[in-house]
Structure formats: structure tokens, C-alpha cells
Design a protein around this motif. Structure first.
Motif, PDB file in Angstrom:
ATOM      1  N   ASN A  86       0.823  -0.872   0.432  1.00  0.00           N
ATOM      2  CA  ASN A  86      -0.299  -0.115  -0.248  1.00  0.00           C
ATOM      3  C   ASN A  86       0.684   1.219  -0.275  1.00  0.00           C
ATOM      4  OD1 ASN A  86      -2.442  -1.365  -0.105  1.00  0.00           O
ATOM      5  ND2 ASN A  86      -2.494  -1.295   2.351  1.00  0.00           N
ATOM      6  N   ILE A  87       1.943   1.711   0.572  1.00  0.00           N
ATOM      7  CA  ILE A  87       2.993   2.797   0.876  1.00  0.00           C
ATOM      8  C   ILE A  87       3.803   2.742  -0.425  1.00  0.00           C
ATOM      9  CG2 ILE A  87       5.357   3.590   1.360  1.00  0.00           C
ATOM     10  CD1 ILE A  87       4.124   1.675   4.164  1.00  0.00           C
ATOM     11  N   LEU A  88       3.739   1.679  -1.350  1.00  0.00           N
ATOM     12  CA  LEU A  88       4.694   1.834  -2.508  1.00  0.00           C
ATOM     13  C   LEU A  88       3.869   2.031  -3.795  1.00  0.00           C
ATOM     14  CD1 LEU A  88       6.769   0.805  -4.048  1.00  0.00           C
ATOM     15  CD2 LEU A  88       6.141  -1.017  -4.627  1.00  0.00           C
ATOM     16  N   CYS A 112       1.135   4.250  -2.528  1.00  0.00           N
ATOM     17  CA  CYS A 112       0.920   5.557  -2.675  1.00  0.00           C
ATOM     18  C   CYS A 112       2.122   6.877  -2.901  1.00  0.00           C
ATOM     19  CB  CYS A 112       1.096   5.313  -0.933  1.00  0.00           C
ATOM     20  SG  CYS A 112      -0.656   5.272  -0.373  1.00  0.00           S
ATOM     21  N   TYR A 113       2.980   6.258  -3.275  1.00  0.00           N
ATOM     22  CA  TYR A 113       3.830   6.797  -2.910  1.00  0.00           C
ATOM     23  C   TYR A 113       4.381   6.865  -5.187  1.00  0.00           C
ATOM     24  CZ  TYR A 113       5.470   8.024   1.680  1.00  0.00           C
ATOM     25  OH  TYR A 113       5.256   8.212   2.810  1.00  0.00           O
ATOM     26  N   THR A 114       4.101   6.052  -5.892  1.00  0.00           N
ATOM     27  CA  THR A 114       4.225   5.553  -7.126  1.00  0.00           C
ATOM     28  C   THR A 114       3.524   6.244  -7.659  1.00  0.00           C
ATOM     29  OG1 THR A 114       3.876   3.463  -6.749  1.00  0.00           O
ATOM     30  CG2 THR A 114       5.507   3.914  -6.638  1.00  0.00           C
ATOM     31  N   PRO A 138       3.474  10.599  -9.549  1.00  0.00           N
ATOM     32  CA  PRO A 138       4.444  10.924  -9.958  1.00  0.00           C
ATOM     33  C   PRO A 138       4.132   9.739 -11.445  1.00  0.00           C
ATOM     34  CG  PRO A 138       5.347  10.084  -7.821  1.00  0.00           C
ATOM     35  CD  PRO A 138       4.068  10.501  -8.042  1.00  0.00           C
TER      36      PRO A 138
END
Length: 96
Positions: free
Chosen positions: A35-37, A39-41, A44
Motif C-alpha cells: 500500500n505504501i509503495l 501511494c508513493y508511486t 509521480p
């Protein structure tokens, strides 16, 4: 919906009682890490590639996950936990 709930469904049926807590922790950490991956990708990638390409990429990832699950996760319906453990015993080594 995606494949997010699959680890939570599996650990309750597949992991033996003696390692179930460790399995639940691993599944939770793996799910939150994914989930974090995501959200951060997402933003961008959306700015660089556009909506269609990003959702296409995520759709391909989900499709690959579907193929992986179909090929590697066996049916547990109607089986006892002992039968599942016996089937997995030769292939899985768990340290307590």
C-alpha cells in the motif's frame, strides 16, 4: 478491489497454529508495504505517464498477481488444518 485481502484470507487457513501469529504479522506488513509503495508511486507515475498508462500498468500487475495466485494457491475448502499442514510440510520450512 485488487489482491490486498488475499494474504489475510490465506493466513487464517494455511498457517499452523504455532506460527499463525508470525504469519499474520508477515502478511500485514507485506500488505501495508504494498500500500505504501502504491501511494508513493501513483502520483509521480500519473504526472509522467498519464492516467491511462498508470491504470494499465496497475491492471497488468493485478493480472500477473491473479495468474500467480491461480497457479500457486491451492483450494482449502473441505480440508482440515492438519491435511493442509501435511500437504505443505515437504515444501515449507518455518523456524519457530
Amino acid at each position: 478491489c485488487g489482491v490486498g485481502p488475499i494474504p489475510f484470507l490465506l493466513y487464517s487457513e494455511v498457517y499452523a497454529s504455532r506460527v499463525r501469529a508470525k504469519g499474520a504479522s508477515f502478511c500485514g506488513a507485506l500488505n501495508w508495504g504494498a500500500n505504501i509503495l502504491l501511494c508513493y508511486t501513483f502520483l509521480p507515475m500519473k504526472e509522467a505517464l498519464g492516467d491511462t498508462a498508470v491504470f494499465g500498468i496497475y491492471a497488468c500487475i493485478n493480472f500477473a498477481a491473479l495468474i500467480f495466485v491461480r497457479a500457486n494457491v491451492f483450494e482449502t475448502r473441505g480440508r482440515s488444518l492438519q491435511e493442509i499442514e501435511n500437504e505443505l510440510a515437504p515444501t515449507v520450512c518455518v523456524r519457530e
